[in-house]
Scaffold this motif. Structure first.
Motif, mmCIF file in Angstrom:
data_model
loop_
_atom_site.group_PDB
_atom_site.id
_atom_site.type_symbol
_atom_site.label_atom_id
_atom_site.label_comp_id
_atom_site.label_asym_id
_atom_site.label_seq_id
_atom_site.Cartn_x
_atom_site.Cartn_y
_atom_site.Cartn_z
ATOM 1 N N GLY A 1 37.136 38.037 42.116
ATOM 2 C CA GLY A 1 36.842 39.347 42.693
ATOM 3 C C GLY A 1 37.570 39.632 43.983
ATOM 4 N N HIS A 2 38.763 39.084 44.149
ATOM 5 C CA HIS A 2 39.510 39.296 45.391
ATOM 6 C C HIS A 2 39.952 40.756 45.501
ATOM 7 N N PRO A 3 39.791 41.383 46.679
ATOM 8 C CA PRO A 3 40.077 42.823 46.791
ATOM 9 C C PRO A 3 41.563 43.173 46.828
ATOM 10 N N SER A 4 42.457 42.187 46.971
ATOM 11 C CA SER A 4 43.883 42.506 47.141
ATOM 12 C C SER A 4 44.611 42.785 45.829
ATOM 13 N N VAL A 5 43.939 42.613 44.696
ATOM 14 C CA VAL A 5 44.593 42.814 43.398
ATOM 15 C C VAL A 5 44.586 44.298 43.037
ATOM 16 N N ARG A 6 45.736 44.821 42.639
ATOM 17 C CA ARG A 6 45.827 46.234 42.259
ATOM 18 C C ARG A 6 45.044 46.490 40.973
ATOM 19 N N PRO A 7 44.443 47.673 40.841
ATOM 20 C CA PRO A 7 43.614 47.971 39.660
ATOM 21 C C PRO A 7 44.346 47.779 38.339
ATOM 22 N N GLU A 8 45.625 48.220 38.275
ATOM 23 C CA GLU A 8 46.352 48.097 37.007
ATOM 24 C C GLU A 8 46.621 46.627 36.658
ATOM 25 N N THR A 9 46.852 45.802 37.701
ATOM 26 C CA THR A 9 47.042 44.362 37.464
ATOM 27 C C THR A 9 45.744 43.728 36.995
ATOM 28 N N ARG A 10 44.641 44.104 37.651
ATOM 29 C CA ARG A 10 43.336 43.575 37.253
ATOM 30 C C ARG A 10 43.028 43.928 35.792
ATOM 31 N N ASP A 11 43.362 45.165 35.391
ATOM 32 C CA ASP A 11 43.109 45.589 34.012
ATOM 33 C C ASP A 11 43.920 44.755 33.025
ATOM 34 N N ARG A 12 45.198 44.447 33.358
ATOM 35 C CA ARG A 12 46.035 43.645 32.470
ATOM 36 C C ARG A 12 45.469 42.236 32.315
ATOM 37 N N VAL A 13 45.017 41.676 33.435
ATOM 38 C CA VAL A 13 44.456 40.318 33.392
ATOM 39 C C VAL A 13 43.165 40.307 32.566
ATOM 40 N N MET A 14 42.300 41.284 32.784
ATOM 41 C CA MET A 14 41.036 41.322 32.049
ATOM 42 C C MET A 14 41.281 41.541 30.549
ATOM 43 N N GLU A 15 42.311 42.315 30.209
ATOM 44 C CA GLU A 15 42.654 42.517 28.799
ATOM 45 C C GLU A 15 43.133 41.208 28.176
ATOM 46 N N ALA A 16 43.951 40.453 28.922
ATOM 47 C CA ALA A 16 44.431 39.156 28.425
ATOM 48 C C ALA A 16 43.268 38.179 28.258
ATOM 49 N N ILE A 17 42.333 38.191 29.210
ATOM 50 C CA ILE A 17 41.158 37.318 29.117
ATOM 51 C C ILE A 17 40.358 37.634 27.860
ATOM 52 N N ALA A 18 40.149 38.931 27.598
ATOM 53 C CA ALA A 18 39.376 39.341 26.422
ATOM 54 C C ALA A 18 40.105 38.956 25.135
ATOM 55 N N THR A 19 41.419 39.148 25.100
ATOM 56 C CA THR A 19 42.196 38.850 23.896
ATOM 57 C C THR A 19 42.197 37.360 23.587
ATOM 58 N N LEU A 20 42.346 36.537 24.615
ATOM 59 C CA LEU A 20 42.438 35.084 24.424
ATOM 60 C C LEU A 20 41.079 34.395 24.369
ATOM 61 N N GLY A 21 40.019 35.139 24.710
ATOM 62 C CA GLY A 21 38.696 34.530 24.712
ATOM 63 C C GLY A 21 38.543 33.471 25.791
ATOM 64 N N TYR A 22 39.187 33.704 26.924
ATOM 65 C CA TYR A 22 39.172 32.705 28.012
ATOM 66 C C TYR A 22 37.771 32.568 28.621
ATOM 67 N N ARG A 23 37.364 31.351 28.906
ATOM 68 C CA ARG A 23 36.140 31.057 29.644
ATOM 69 C C ARG A 23 36.458 30.056 30.739
ATOM 70 N N ARG A 24 35.855 30.234 31.885
ATOM 71 C CA ARG A 24 36.049 29.280 32.979
ATOM 72 C C ARG A 24 35.544 27.897 32.589
ATOM 73 N N ASN A 25 36.197 26.878 33.096
ATOM 74 C CA ASN A 25 35.690 25.514 33.005
ATOM 75 C C ASN A 25 34.801 25.295 34.218
ATOM 76 N N SER A 26 33.483 25.465 34.014
ATOM 77 C CA SER A 26 32.557 25.409 35.140
ATOM 78 C C SER A 26 32.561 24.053 35.827
ATOM 79 N N ALA A 27 32.681 22.982 35.030
ATOM 80 C CA ALA A 27 32.678 21.636 35.622
ATOM 81 C C ALA A 27 33.894 21.442 36.519
ATOM 82 N N ALA A 28 35.064 21.885 36.050
ATOM 83 C CA ALA A 28 36.269 21.727 36.865
ATOM 84 C C ALA A 28 36.189 22.582 38.126
#
Length: 328
Positions: A21-48
């Motif tokens: 949630g860092h505020p320095s990321v531009r909205p369009e960049t954030r949207d691209r990253v979130m789209e990639a996360i949704a497409t790839l089904g990425y989940r954080r490794n909570s333990a790491a």
């Protein structure tokens, strides 16, 4: 994260910033990253992540095994506030609060690597058990009494029940009643102790001779039995009941005997539980904001984790006036 970065055409660091949630990321960049996360089904490794941040983003909650309105609503309010703040909650329900039970619950949470522990402590038994534990992580105790025993790592938040007792009593006195009977809850509960103390404070401030309260449980059946007794032995003009269930039982007994709540006996409860506005007549009561209480517990825990000194903090309750306490 590398796969997400490659698909979105950004750096690994940018993906990390989006996830945090860092505020320095531009909205369009954030949207691209979130789209990639949704497409790839990425989940954080909570333990790491926990190894890096030394935070598990998990809190432990110890709560009494009861379905009563106050503890249950406190748990729900806290869990919602924790989720909004990005924490998961692990709950341990305890039936007997002694030193061994509390140590077992704390050790269970420490094995999970929790960031902090919250104890819902409505009774004297719970508070004493909390005071005796030794925890390497901060402990927030949700309790109304400002003088409950604590140690350096235990921090207190709650609702000012004593103020609530004063608000209820003052309202009835302002309606012109010369005395207010208090139907109190069980006196091993801090809420019941403090509501009784607030009633006594307000009666003494008005220069009244304080009559003995009637001590009861928390259930509507307790109020009903006392209502029958009052009908038989003599009715007061005004009653402050320690919770809405007691008020409901009293109102039922009065209705069966042809006593009108409001015109004949003014009645005030405490909690503003679901349905209090639909009693017959609608119940005047004292409202506790459990969502705000949960948020306060989270803010205190966050501050302590960030190195601040903990404080004992109590929220003010609110009087909700309805027909049950009005003569007209």
């Amino acid at each position: 994260m590398s796969d997400v970065a490659q698909r979105a055409g950004v750096s690994h660091q940018t993906v990390s910033r989006v996830l945090n949630g860092h505020p320095s990321v531009r909205p369009e960049t954030r949207d691209r990253v979130m789209e990639a996360i949704a497409t790839l089904g990425y989940r954080r490794n909570s333990a790491a992540r926990a190894l890096v941040t030394r935070r598990s983003d998990t809190l432990g909650v110890v709560t009494p095994a009861t379905a009563l309105h106050g503890p249950t609503s406190t748990l729900v309010g806290f869990e919602e506030a924790a989720r909004e703040a990005g924490w998961y909650v692990s709950v341990a329900t305890v039936r007997t609060f002694d030193g061994e039970s509390m140590r077992t619950a704390v050790e269970h949470f420490l094995d999970q690597g929790v960031d902090g522990i919250v104890v819902i402590a409505p009774t004297v038994e719970v508070a004493h058990a909390v005071a005796g534990i030794d925890s390497p992580v901060p402990v927030v105790m949700i309790s109304s009494a400002p003088d409950v025993p604590t140690s350096a790592h235990v921090h207190l938040v709650g609702v000012d029940q004593r103020m609530g007792g004063r608000l209820a009593t003052r309202h009835l006195l302002d309606q012109g009643h010369e005395a207010v009977l208090h139907v109190a809850g069980p006196q091993d509960w801090f809420d019941a102790q403090d509501r009784l103390a607030g009633w006594r404070d307000e009666c003494e401030a008005a220069g009244l001779v304080v009559q003995e309260p009637l001590i009861a449980g928390w259930q509507a059946d307790d109020g009903y039995a006392l209502g029958q007794m009052l009908v038989a032995e003599g009715l007061p003009s005004a009653i402050f009941a320690a919770n809405d269930q007691l008020a409901l039982g009293l109102a039922h007994a009065f209705w069966e005997s042809g006593v009108r709540v409001g015109p004949d006996v003014a009645l005030v409860g405490f909690d503003d539980e679901a349905g209090a506005a639909h009693y017959a007549p609608p119940l005047t009561t004292v409202r506790q904001d459990f969502g705000q209480l949960g948020s306060l517990a989270i803010s205190v825990l966050k501050a302590v984790l960030d190195g601040a000194t903990g404080q004992h903090r109590l929220l003010p309750p609110e009087l909700v006036v309805r027909a049950s306490s009005l003569r007209g």
